[in-house]
Design a protein around this motif. Sequence first.
Motif, PDB file in Angstrom:
ATOM      1  N   LEU A  46     -49.787 -71.313  58.298  1.00  0.00           N
ATOM      2  CA  LEU A  46     -50.418 -70.491  57.269  1.00  0.00           C
ATOM      3  C   LEU A  46     -51.360 -69.470  57.909  1.00  0.00           C
ATOM      4  N   ILE A  47     -52.166 -69.891  58.852  1.00  0.00           N
ATOM      5  CA  ILE A  47     -53.094 -68.981  59.530  1.00  0.00           C
ATOM      6  C   ILE A  47     -52.336 -67.882  60.265  1.00  0.00           C
ATOM      7  N   HIS A  48     -51.238 -68.264  60.914  1.00  0.00           N
ATOM      8  CA  HIS A  48     -50.410 -67.269  61.605  1.00  0.00           C
ATOM      9  C   HIS A  48     -49.859 -66.253  60.607  1.00  0.00           C
ATOM     10  N   SER A  49     -49.400 -66.732  59.447  1.00  0.00           N
ATOM     11  CA  SER A  49     -48.850 -65.845  58.426  1.00  0.00           C
ATOM     12  C   SER A  49     -49.931 -64.903  57.879  1.00  0.00           C
ATOM     13  N   ILE A  50     -51.140 -65.413  57.690  1.00  0.00           N
ATOM     14  CA  ILE A  50     -52.248 -64.590  57.201  1.00  0.00           C
ATOM     15  C   ILE A  50     -52.576 -63.493  58.211  1.00  0.00           C
ATOM     16  N   HIS A  51     -52.599 -63.848  59.487  1.00  0.00           N
ATOM     17  CA  HIS A  51     -52.851 -62.840  60.521  1.00  0.00           C
ATOM     18  C   HIS A  51     -51.774 -61.757  60.504  1.00  0.00           C
ATOM     19  N   GLN A  52     -50.528 -62.151  60.367  1.00  0.00           N
ATOM     20  CA  GLN A  52     -49.427 -61.181  60.362  1.00  0.00           C
ATOM     21  C   GLN A  52     -49.540 -60.220  59.177  1.00  0.00           C
ATOM     22  N   THR A  53     -49.780 -60.783  57.994  1.00  0.00           N
ATOM     23  CA  THR A  53     -49.895 -59.960  56.786  1.00  0.00           C
ATOM     24  C   THR A  53     -51.093 -59.018  56.881  1.00  0.00           C
ATOM     25  N   THR A  54     -52.210 -59.528  57.378  1.00  0.00           N
ATOM     26  CA  THR A  54     -53.413 -58.703  57.524  1.00  0.00           C
ATOM     27  C   THR A  54     -53.160 -57.546  58.485  1.00  0.00           C
ATOM     28  N   ASN A  55     -52.557 -57.835  59.618  1.00  0.00           N
ATOM     29  CA  ASN A  55     -52.269 -56.783  60.605  1.00  0.00           C
ATOM     30  C   ASN A  55     -51.351 -55.715  60.019  1.00  0.00           C
ATOM     31  N   LYS A  56     -50.393 -56.137  59.222  1.00  0.00           N
ATOM     32  CA  LYS A  56     -49.438 -55.202  58.621  1.00  0.00           C
ATOM     33  C   LYS A  56     -50.131 -54.244  57.659  1.00  0.00           C
ATOM     34  N   ARG A  57     -51.112 -54.753  56.907  1.00  0.00           N
ATOM     35  CA  ARG A  57     -51.804 -53.921  55.914  1.00  0.00           C
ATOM     36  C   ARG A  57     -53.009 -53.183  56.503  1.00  0.00           C
ATOM     37  N   ASN A  58     -53.330 -53.465  57.763  1.00  0.00           N
ATOM     38  CA  ASN A  58     -54.530 -52.909  58.395  1.00  0.00           C
ATOM     39  C   ASN A  58     -54.206 -51.735  59.322  1.00  0.00           C
ATOM     40  N   LYS A  59     -53.179 -50.959  58.987  1.00  0.00           N
ATOM     41  CA  LYS A  59     -52.749 -49.855  59.844  1.00  0.00           C
ATOM     42  C   LYS A  59     -53.712 -48.669  59.793  1.00  0.00           C
ATOM     43  N   ASN A  60     -54.162 -48.344  58.594  1.00  0.00           N
ATOM     44  CA  ASN A  60     -55.059 -47.200  58.434  1.00  0.00           C
ATOM     45  C   ASN A  60     -55.784 -47.326  57.094  1.00  0.00           C
ATOM     46  N   ASN A  61     -56.644 -46.381  56.808  1.00  0.00           N
ATOM     47  CA  ASN A  61     -57.438 -46.447  55.588  1.00  0.00           C
ATOM     48  C   ASN A  61     -56.580 -46.478  54.327  1.00  0.00           C
ATOM     49  N   VAL A  62     -55.465 -45.762  54.326  1.00  0.00           N
ATOM     50  CA  VAL A  62     -54.613 -45.714  53.137  1.00  0.00           C
ATOM     51  C   VAL A  62     -53.981 -47.077  52.867  1.00  0.00           C
ATOM     52  N   THR A  63     -53.453 -47.727  53.899  1.00  0.00           N
ATOM     53  CA  THR A  63     -52.815 -49.031  53.689  1.00  0.00           C
ATOM     54  C   THR A  63     -53.844 -50.088  53.282  1.00  0.00           C
ATOM     55  N   ARG A  64     -55.037 -50.012  53.853  1.00  0.00           N
ATOM     56  CA  ARG A  64     -56.091 -50.976  53.479  1.00  0.00           C
ATOM     57  C   ARG A  64     -56.502 -50.800  52.028  1.00  0.00           C
ATOM     58  N   THR A  65     -56.734 -49.539  51.663  1.00  0.00           N
ATOM     59  CA  THR A  65     -57.195 -49.241  50.310  1.00  0.00           C
ATOM     60  C   THR A  65     -56.189 -49.711  49.275  1.00  0.00           C
ATOM     61  N   GLN A  66     -54.914 -49.494  49.552  1.00  0.00           N
ATOM     62  CA  GLN A  66     -53.860 -49.934  48.640  1.00  0.00           C
ATOM     63  C   GLN A  66     -53.792 -51.458  48.575  1.00  0.00           C
ATOM     64  N   ALA A  67     -54.006 -52.117  49.704  1.00  0.00           N
ATOM     65  CA  ALA A  67     -53.960 -53.578  49.738  1.00  0.00           C
ATOM     66  C   ALA A  67     -55.042 -54.182  48.848  1.00  0.00           C
ATOM     67  N   TYR A  68     -56.239 -53.619  48.874  1.00  0.00           N
ATOM     68  CA  TYR A  68     -57.314 -54.101  48.005  1.00  0.00           C
ATOM     69  C   TYR A  68     -56.928 -53.954  46.536  1.00  0.00           C
ATOM     70  N   TYR A  69     -56.369 -52.793  46.210  1.00  0.00           N
ATOM     71  CA  TYR A  69     -55.992 -52.527  44.816  1.00  0.00           C
ATOM     72  C   TYR A  69     -54.898 -53.494  44.355  1.00  0.00           C
ATOM     73  N   ASP A  70     -53.879 -53.651  45.178  1.00  0.00           N
ATOM     74  CA  ASP A  70     -52.779 -54.562  44.829  1.00  0.00           C
ATOM     75  C   ASP A  70     -53.299 -55.968  44.581  1.00  0.00           C
ATOM     76  N   PHE A  71     -54.247 -56.398  45.414  1.00  0.00           N
ATOM     77  CA  PHE A  71     -54.788 -57.749  45.257  1.00  0.00           C
ATOM     78  C   PHE A  71     -55.572 -57.864  43.955  1.00  0.00           C
ATOM     79  N   TYR A  72     -56.357 -56.840  43.652  1.00  0.00           N
ATOM     80  CA  TYR A  72     -57.144 -56.902  42.421  1.00  0.00           C
ATOM     81  C   TYR A  72     -56.252 -56.969  41.184  1.00  0.00           C
ATOM     82  N   ILE A  73     -55.179 -56.200  41.170  1.00  0.00           N
ATOM     83  CA  ILE A  73     -54.265 -56.202  40.027  1.00  0.00           C
ATOM     84  C   ILE A  73     -53.672 -57.604  39.828  1.00  0.00           C
TER      85      ILE A  73
END
Length: 388
Positions: A46-73
């Motif tokens: 699970l920890i490995h999967s969380i790291h992978q998903t986080t790295n994928k969404r942590n490419k730049n400000n746009v991907t991070r910002t969208q990730a926060y929004y998707d989670f809130y929805i």
Amino acid sequence: MTIGCFKKKKVYEKSLLDIKKELKIKRKQKANGLSLYMLPKRERMLIHSIHQTTNKRNKNNVTRTQAYYDFYIQHPEIHWALLGHMVSRNGGWNMTDLKGDLLSRLLSEKEQNNFYLFLERGNWLIFQDVYPQLLLYEQSLKINRSLFHLLPFLNVSIFMEVVWQHFWEYNDRYLLSIATIINEQSYLEKKVVHHPHYKETVLDTLGFKLYDFLRFNHIIFPFYNSEKLKKKPALIGDTLHHFGSLHERIMLGKRLYSILFQQADVLQNVLRWTEKHPHTGSRADYWEDLFHSVNESAPGAIYQRRTKHCKRKKGMPRIYSPPLKYAWKNVDHSPAEKGDWFDDLTIIDYLIEEEKNTGGEIHEKYCKAMEKIELAIIAKKAIFLREE
């Protein structure tokens, strides 16, 4: 104070005492050298999967910002995810401002690059700290069991381990949100604000002090205040007066939370705007009549004032505000430095709920800040011509 409010306050105060007590215990138990091999295989995976998903969404400000929004929805009970989304939008606008029509005329290319790396590092650090927390909460919901004992293995502070466990038991959305503000700003304090490199290249520079002086450091939330979605959105928000102050940043975060979640209709009106405007990093996202993602100015043209009261002067080109993908390349970050920021129980005092609400009036301040920058550009050019 009514009896109901008095009881609520007493319950809240008891919660803080419980958190304080648990933090004292955790701090004594705190051990160095945690190893994933201490955990069952399914938790390691699970920890490995969380790291992978986080790295994928942590490419730049746009991907991070969208990730926060998707989670809130998906999880609107986690208020911070929307607050993080809106503040991260502002982070992206600050990044692209460095390559836009205004700040690029005041700052050297070296200063622009240093400022960007500073903003990008902070944006990246917060995401790699907070997004794993969100994913762990999501997984806890799926299996209907708290997994927050795994937070130390994700290099998350014991402060948040205790707070998340409290949220799991009592569902106090306000407390979790304010605690997350405290956590992220304290984390930045250790990793960026007091980092010698960023102090030398950004925080102690004349350019940064000018940026602070011109007050071009407003956090704005665009929103629709009518059913006419094509209408120019209104702005609400607040101002950071001193970036170098942890206290100022935490209190700003608390005020922004209050604006977003404790004012009638504001939340829905902000959400109506965000739904229609995916984040690109360009300020044209919210004011297309004043900003444009394509440079409309003639090459080499002398800058002339284009705005008055946040309206474009007749016949003037719009202010260039590029999308992030055209302004800056993605950055390969070095891993975050290890170590827990939490070492002082008095930080819990920031969890005390405050009655004060600033109202979020920002439009006039924002317009004046833009006019100040335009005047600074013209003054700089005039000085340069006189020296020639």
